[in-house]
Scaffold this motif. Sequence first.
Motif, mmCIF file in Angstrom:
data_model
loop_
_atom_site.group_PDB
_atom_site.id
_atom_site.type_symbol
_atom_site.label_atom_id
_atom_site.label_comp_id
_atom_site.label_asym_id
_atom_site.label_seq_id
_atom_site.Cartn_x
_atom_site.Cartn_y
_atom_site.Cartn_z
ATOM 1 N N SER A 30 -7.209 -17.711 7.676
ATOM 2 C CA SER A 30 -7.489 -17.192 9.005
ATOM 3 C C SER A 30 -7.723 -15.688 8.932
ATOM 4 O O SER A 30 -7.098 -15.004 8.136
ATOM 5 C CB SER A 30 -6.313 -17.479 9.942
ATOM 6 N N ASN A 32 -7.840 -12.202 11.324
ATOM 7 C CA ASN A 32 -7.468 -11.618 12.611
ATOM 8 C C ASN A 32 -8.433 -10.466 12.914
ATOM 9 O O ASN A 32 -9.631 -10.677 13.013
ATOM 10 C CB ASN A 32 -6.019 -11.164 12.578
ATOM 11 N N SER A 53 -10.309 -11.084 16.792
ATOM 12 C CA SER A 53 -10.834 -12.429 16.578
ATOM 13 C C SER A 53 -11.477 -12.975 17.848
ATOM 14 O O SER A 53 -12.371 -13.821 17.775
ATOM 15 C CB SER A 53 -9.717 -13.364 16.108
ATOM 16 N N ARG A 71 -19.097 -9.854 14.770
ATOM 17 C CA ARG A 71 -18.590 -10.723 13.714
ATOM 18 C C ARG A 71 -19.074 -12.146 13.930
ATOM 19 O O ARG A 71 -19.402 -12.546 15.047
ATOM 20 C CB ARG A 71 -17.067 -10.669 13.644
ATOM 21 N N ASP A 72 -19.093 -12.888 12.842
ATOM 22 C CA ASP A 72 -19.411 -14.318 12.874
ATOM 23 C C ASP A 72 -18.216 -15.031 12.255
ATOM 24 O O ASP A 72 -18.060 -15.053 11.029
ATOM 25 C CB ASP A 72 -20.697 -14.582 12.075
ATOM 26 N N ASN A 73 -17.370 -15.578 13.106
ATOM 27 C CA ASN A 73 -16.134 -16.184 12.621
ATOM 28 C C ASN A 73 -16.402 -17.399 11.728
ATOM 29 O O ASN A 73 -15.645 -17.661 10.786
ATOM 30 C CB ASN A 73 -15.251 -16.584 13.794
ATOM 31 N N ASN A 76 -17.199 -15.924 8.320
ATOM 32 C CA ASN A 76 -16.303 -14.872 7.804
ATOM 33 C C ASN A 76 -17.074 -13.589 7.519
ATOM 34 O O ASN A 76 -16.922 -12.973 6.457
ATOM 35 C CB ASN A 76 -15.561 -15.352 6.551
ATOM 36 N N GLU A 78 -18.652 -9.747 9.157
ATOM 37 C CA GLU A 78 -18.682 -8.753 10.208
ATOM 38 C C GLU A 78 -19.866 -7.833 9.952
ATOM 39 O O GLU A 78 -20.347 -7.723 8.815
ATOM 40 C CB GLU A 78 -17.382 -7.965 10.318
#
Length: 121
Positions: A30, A32, A53, A71-73, A76, A78
């Motif tokens: 994960s 943050n 996030s 960002r593109d979660n 992963n 930024e």
Amino acid sequence: QVQLVESGGGLVQPGGSLRLSCAASGSIFSINDMGWYRQAPGKQRELVATITSGGSTEYADSVKGRFTISRDNGKNMEYLQMNSLKPEDTAVYYCKAALKVSRYWEFRDYWGQGTQVTVSS
């Protein structure tokens, strides 16, 4: 093992634009907060921008209105879109991510190796 790798730096004329990318890879459970920092020669490293996030952002006063962090979660990743660049933006830019490698571990900060941005005519 976790790695953060920046890309997109280079030489640009005053008033120009650059887009920095940072890819986080490895055993990541994960992520943050993420952020961009910079360090000019002879100066301390300083905060440029951060993003949570959930997508909340903060910027240093010196870059507000010119830089945009995103960002593109799912990937992963930024990014830092830098517009209206000035010579005083010249620095090595570092990405940082607070992440955990397991649900049982605490979040800790990881840094990239840095990418040079030079603004000069």
